[in-house]
Scaffold this motif. Sequence first.
Motif, PDB file in Angstrom:
ATOM      1  N   GLY A 171       0.798  -1.208   0.000  1.00 42.93           N
ATOM      2  CA  GLY A 171       0.000   0.000   0.000  1.00 42.93           C
ATOM      3  C   GLY A 171       0.832   1.259   0.000  1.00 42.93           C
ATOM      4  N   ILE A 172       0.130   2.364  -0.219  1.00 44.79           N
ATOM      5  CA  ILE A 172       0.752   3.675  -0.133  1.00 44.79           C
ATOM      6  C   ILE A 172      -0.095   4.546   0.777  1.00 44.79           C
ATOM      7  N   ALA A 173       0.570   5.445   1.490  1.00 47.16           N
ATOM      8  CA  ALA A 173      -0.130   6.377   2.376  1.00 47.16           C
ATOM      9  C   ALA A 173       0.451   7.761   2.154  1.00 47.16           C
ATOM     10  N   GLY A 174      -0.413   8.710   1.839  1.00 42.86           N
ATOM     11  CA  GLY A 174       0.038  10.047   1.489  1.00 42.86           C
ATOM     12  C   GLY A 174       0.380  10.924   2.673  1.00 42.86           C
ATOM     13  N   GLY A 175       1.284  11.863   2.432  1.00 44.91           N
ATOM     14  CA  GLY A 175       1.616  12.902   3.398  1.00 44.91           C
ATOM     15  C   GLY A 175       1.520  14.249   2.705  1.00 44.91           C
ATOM     16  N   PHE A 176       2.359  15.180   3.052  1.00 40.91           N
ATOM     17  CA  PHE A 176       2.343  16.489   2.409  1.00 40.91           C
ATOM     18  C   PHE A 176       3.418  16.507   1.322  1.00 40.91           C
ATOM     19  N   GLY A 177       2.981  16.273   0.072  1.00 41.56           N
ATOM     20  CA  GLY A 177       3.912  16.234  -1.050  1.00 41.56           C
ATOM     21  C   GLY A 177       4.742  14.972  -1.122  1.00 41.56           C
ATOM     22  N   GLU A 178       4.451  14.008  -0.287  1.00 37.62           N
ATOM     23  CA  GLU A 178       5.199  12.756  -0.273  1.00 37.62           C
ATOM     24  C   GLU A 178       4.310  11.664   0.318  1.00 37.62           C
ATOM     25  N   GLY A 179       4.831  10.467   0.389  1.00 37.14           N
ATOM     26  CA  GLY A 179       4.043   9.383   0.951  1.00 37.14           C
ATOM     27  C   GLY A 179       4.897   8.212   1.334  1.00 37.14           C
ATOM     28  N   LEU A 180       4.247   7.222   1.941  1.00 39.29           N
ATOM     29  CA  LEU A 180       4.946   6.025   2.402  1.00 39.29           C
ATOM     30  C   LEU A 180       4.544   4.818   1.562  1.00 39.29           C
ATOM     31  N   PHE A 235       4.217   0.862   2.044  1.00 36.38           N
ATOM     32  CA  PHE A 235       4.239  -0.098   3.144  1.00 36.38           C
ATOM     33  C   PHE A 235       3.807  -1.486   2.688  1.00 36.38           C
ATOM     34  N   LYS A 236       4.229  -2.473   3.464  1.00 39.48           N
ATOM     35  CA  LYS A 236       3.964  -3.869   3.147  1.00 39.48           C
ATOM     36  C   LYS A 236       3.508  -4.576   4.414  1.00 39.48           C
ATOM     37  N   LYS A 237       2.277  -5.103   4.375  1.00 41.86           N
ATOM     38  CA  LYS A 237       1.692  -5.763   5.552  1.00 41.86           C
ATOM     39  C   LYS A 237       1.775  -4.875   6.793  1.00 41.86           C
ATOM     40  N   GLY A 238       1.549  -3.574   6.611  1.00 41.76           N
ATOM     41  CA  GLY A 238       1.546  -2.631   7.717  1.00 41.76           C
ATOM     42  C   GLY A 238       2.908  -2.097   8.103  1.00 41.76           C
ATOM     43  N   LYS A 239       3.972  -2.628   7.522  1.00 40.62           N
ATOM     44  CA  LYS A 239       5.320  -2.177   7.852  1.00 40.62           C
ATOM     45  C   LYS A 239       5.839  -1.210   6.787  1.00 40.62           C
ATOM     46  N   ILE A 240       6.316  -0.062   7.223  1.00 43.43           N
ATOM     47  CA  ILE A 240       6.792   0.961   6.291  1.00 43.43           C
ATOM     48  C   ILE A 240       8.087   0.513   5.629  1.00 43.43           C
ATOM     49  N   LEU A 241       8.121   0.612   4.306  1.00 42.14           N
ATOM     50  CA  LEU A 241       9.331   0.266   3.554  1.00 42.14           C
ATOM     51  C   LEU A 241      10.199   1.495   3.303  1.00 42.14           C
ATOM     52  N   ARG A 242       9.546   2.583   2.819  1.00 42.09           N
ATOM     53  CA  ARG A 242      10.318   3.789   2.531  1.00 42.09           C
ATOM     54  C   ARG A 242       9.376   4.959   2.249  1.00 42.09           C
ATOM     55  N   LYS A 243       9.963   6.162   2.248  1.00 38.83           N
ATOM     56  CA  LYS A 243       9.242   7.396   1.940  1.00 38.83           C
ATOM     57  C   LYS A 243       9.649   7.839   0.532  1.00 38.83           C
ATOM     58  N   VAL A 244       8.643   8.260  -0.284  1.00 37.38           N
ATOM     59  CA  VAL A 244       8.935   8.698  -1.648  1.00 37.38           C
ATOM     60  C   VAL A 244       8.124   9.951  -1.974  1.00 37.38           C
ATOM     61  N   PRO A 245       8.566  10.754  -2.960  1.00 32.70           N
ATOM     62  CA  PRO A 245       7.813  11.938  -3.367  1.00 32.70           C
ATOM     63  C   PRO A 245       6.434  11.539  -3.905  1.00 32.70           C
ATOM     64  N   GLU A 246       5.471  12.433  -3.777  1.00 35.10           N
ATOM     65  CA  GLU A 246       4.097  12.142  -4.201  1.00 35.10           C
ATOM     66  C   GLU A 246       4.016  11.685  -5.645  1.00 35.10           C
ATOM     67  N   ASP A 247       4.780  12.345  -6.545  1.00 37.99           N
ATOM     68  CA  ASP A 247       4.689  12.004  -7.961  1.00 37.99           C
ATOM     69  C   ASP A 247       5.344  10.659  -8.303  1.00 37.99           C
ATOM     70  N   LYS A 248       5.976  10.024  -7.318  1.00 36.66           N
ATOM     71  CA  LYS A 248       6.612   8.722  -7.544  1.00 36.66           C
ATOM     72  C   LYS A 248       5.879   7.581  -6.827  1.00 36.66           C
ATOM     73  N   LEU A 249       4.837   7.934  -6.075  1.00 38.19           N
ATOM     74  CA  LEU A 249       4.157   6.934  -5.252  1.00 38.19           C
ATOM     75  C   LEU A 249       3.636   5.739  -6.067  1.00 38.19           C
ATOM     76  N   LEU A 250       2.905   6.043  -7.111  1.00 37.00           N
ATOM     77  CA  LEU A 250       2.303   4.977  -7.894  1.00 37.00           C
ATOM     78  C   LEU A 250       3.368   4.157  -8.618  1.00 37.00           C
ATOM     79  N   GLU A 251       4.355   4.829  -9.139  1.00 39.71           N
ATOM     80  CA  GLU A 251       5.457   4.150  -9.830  1.00 39.71           C
ATOM     81  C   GLU A 251       6.172   3.178  -8.903  1.00 39.71           C
ATOM     82  N   GLU A 252       6.457   3.620  -7.676  1.00 39.70           N
ATOM     83  CA  GLU A 252       7.153   2.767  -6.713  1.00 39.70           C
ATOM     84  C   GLU A 252       6.267   1.620  -6.233  1.00 39.70           C
ATOM     85  N   LEU A 253       4.972   1.895  -6.130  1.00 36.91           N
ATOM     86  CA  LEU A 253       4.038   0.854  -5.730  1.00 36.91           C
ATOM     87  C   LEU A 253       4.016  -0.273  -6.767  1.00 36.91           C
TER      88      LEU A 253
END
Length: 348
Positions: free
Chosen positions: A312-321, A323-341
């Motif tokens: 999953g992905i969870a948004g923040g301010f201009g960025e997001g997390l 995560f996998k099974k509730g555990k955070i993997l990394r933080k990425v810029p908002e415009d890269k969220l879907l690509e990284e997912l």
Amino acid sequence: MRRESNKIKIGDIFIGGNAPITIQSMTNTDTRNAEKTIKQIQELEKVGCEIIRVAVPDMEAAMAIKEIKKGINIPLIADIHFDYKLALESIKNGVEGLRINPGNIGSELKIKEVVAAAKQYAVPIRIGVNTGSLEKDILEKYVVPTPEALVESALRHVSILEKYGFYDVVISVKSSNVQDNIKSYRLLAAKTKYPLHLGVTEAGTIFSGTVKSSIGIGALLCEGIGDTIRVSLTDSPIEEVKVGKEILKSCGLRSFGIEIISCPTCGRTNIDLIGLAKKAEEILVNINKPIKVAIMGCAVNGPGEAREADLGIAGGFGEGLIFKKGKILRKVPEDKLLEELIKEIEEL
């Protein structure tokens, strides 16, 4: 627990028993135009339709079935009303199923001919009763098309087939009233072991029809009632198949690729979650992996609320997390969220 029902075969697909609940639709092309009908069925096959029905209003349409069969891969059902000769010709030309009401195709001699042909070619028959097709005497008895009237009509038609030793039968008792629809199938399920075809007739446009069908079909499925479904929408048959797949997924009965869960947004949301979720849905629909993906708007609660999601992905301010099974993997810029997912999904 799923209701115990007979198992029948239509083409190379089983309906009833312990077979998966299948998704059906019906073409809205002119069946006499084989080329257009084939094209639409092929499109429906691509989105997950497993059984397709075509209207057969005349002999030209029945003759076209032979050509249509050459261009498709899923079982074909002929929808017949009144003229028994159309049923005979459809069987001869290769349909794997019939949708008829024996009581309205004429004399017993005609019914016997259809039954004999259906037996010879191993073609099952669906008895399809709805609120607009009740016999005059039954309607007079009940005054209005009640669930009891629908069931009585259906069982009357079934008894005609049984009289001639035919038992490869599926039954439907559809109403446009959701509560009546549910009651009809409950009554029928208690009276017979034949497999049941679920649907809400004349459900409406894509919005209202999806809601009515989801309730009218989904409630029964969750009770263990139903062996095959068709969502009836005043829209493209492709939308019917998509809704049918979502109903089965939501009831936990079938898995069709990626399941997306997403939050409804709130004042804590600082990214374009609606746009992100829509874009994710468009892209992920083509990835056939039985996983759950969460699109969440809040980086604080997202991973926790969607702990059951595989990714999953969870948004923040201009960025997001990510995560996998509730555990955070990394933080990425908002415009890269879907690509990284998508990268993470491909690696699963």
